[in-house]
Motif scaffolding. Sequence first.
Motif: not given
Length: 561
Positions: A524-534
């Motif tokens: 979930t943390v990695f997904g959050l980082v991906q979400q901010v980047y995208l």
Amino acid sequence: MKEKENFLDKNTLIAVSLVFMTWLLWDSYMRKKYPVGKSPITQENTAQAGRKERQRDNILKKTSDNEKNNIDASSFSETESSKKFLKEQTLSFKSDNLSFDISSKGMGLKNLVLNKIFDRKGQAIWLFLDGEKLAFETRLDEREFNPLYFDIKPVSPYSWEGVAVWREIKIKKKLSVKPSLFLMETQIEVIGNIPPQFGISTVLSQKPKKQGPSQSFFSFLTLPDFVSFFVSSSKGWEYVPLDSNSSSSPSENVKTFSAVKVAALGDKYFGQAWMEKESDVLPQFKIEKEIGWIRHLVLNPKKDFKVSYKIFIGPKDLALLKKDHPSLIHWVDFGWFSALSRGILQILYFFYSLVGNWGGAIILLTLLVRIILFPFVLSSHRSMELMKKVHPEIQKIREKFKDNPQRMNQEVMAVMKAYRANPLGGCLPLLLQLPVFWSLWKALSNSYSLYQAPFIFWIRDLSWKDPYYILPVLMGLVMFVQQKLSPVTLNKEMLRVMQVMPIFMSLFMINLPSGLVLYMLVSTVFGLVQQVYLNKKGDLETSALLQNSKKLKSTKGGRDV
């Protein structure tokens, strides 16, 4: 002025109530399906708990009963007078890994302790409970399975021989142990004029123990640690749960297998296994409620015959099991995605060899899975952004054709096709992760390698739940933040239901293995980082896709509404 909408409106309360009732019914179903849970058998919960610790310093020393009642094998018979005369005698054995007693009753094993392995309370693991039928006891295969009494003599520090006589038949049994491998080898020789329908049987027995009432509504999410049989025969392999509280008729509690190669009994992490080695008679395996019988039957009169098999007693470590017999790797039940679970374990073993910590290995596995799924996440993000852009146009269509549902659906589908938008595209990464989630759950819950494996600080056992529920709470908080950053394409009712998902998922995770919750938290943390980047980099790409979709729509004669 438009009245401000309340989060806890009628529809939301109904949805939450339905979810709660669904889990309540599922919990009730699981309690009925697994009424008998088995916890690791310890010295405290055996019949030996109240007795003083046995003196095992002198290996192979006979007990006082054996010295006082040294009975010659030639006196053994099935008469009532001899049965009253016979007394059980024992020899004791102790090594770094194993301690056990060999009984004169069928040369069965009792009081077996795994000396270097402890349960979650810090107590030694006791695999066998005292009872009438001893583990790997040899008996006559008659209607009553009458016991045999052996005169046992040590051959070496690691092997013993025993002789029993029944009528005109002599039964010789030799037992040797390899404690470093938790392995024993047994040879039985039956000599004499053997009548038809005669045979010998070996006992598989472990007394079940009831588990106390559940203390948590979500306790069923912890995989039940019930004792079960595992059988590998000519027809494949099968699991048979042991349930001593079954209300079925005696005939329904009997199950028979022919041409048996492996018969085992145990819980998730420990157990006992019988493996056919080389015998003159093909074995059968018969399960009667909580007792298993490995039967070597002679249908026609015969002079004599031999039986040879191996015994495994100890932890269900895959590295040990695959050395003893190929079928034993299936003794560890990984469920529907067993191949994927074994593959995940191999990757975890590799990462563990690099970092030397199972929690670190799970984190590296999580990053690997997220990197592999990143192209699908990117595609999902683009699809959700397109849906967000075309959402106003779809709302106009619904408003315009609200009295004509058929026309409204046609127009909505036309717009979706023109813009190449897929409302289900955002679900793809989640669907792809579900098999990994399930397989990792089974791997963490059933693999002995992760049993009591520590991570950091308060996490001392990755196969058990977080004792302070810190990881589930952190996961819920990160999910809430990620939800706020994700493109919103849902209607108001669904959006309200989704807003309670972080809370629900935290509750869902409270009794799952902390290693699995660690996987979900890092993912979930990695997904959050991906979400901010995208969100920062994806706006231009989405605008370009939207422009291309509009051009494609116009060239194909699409119409605006």
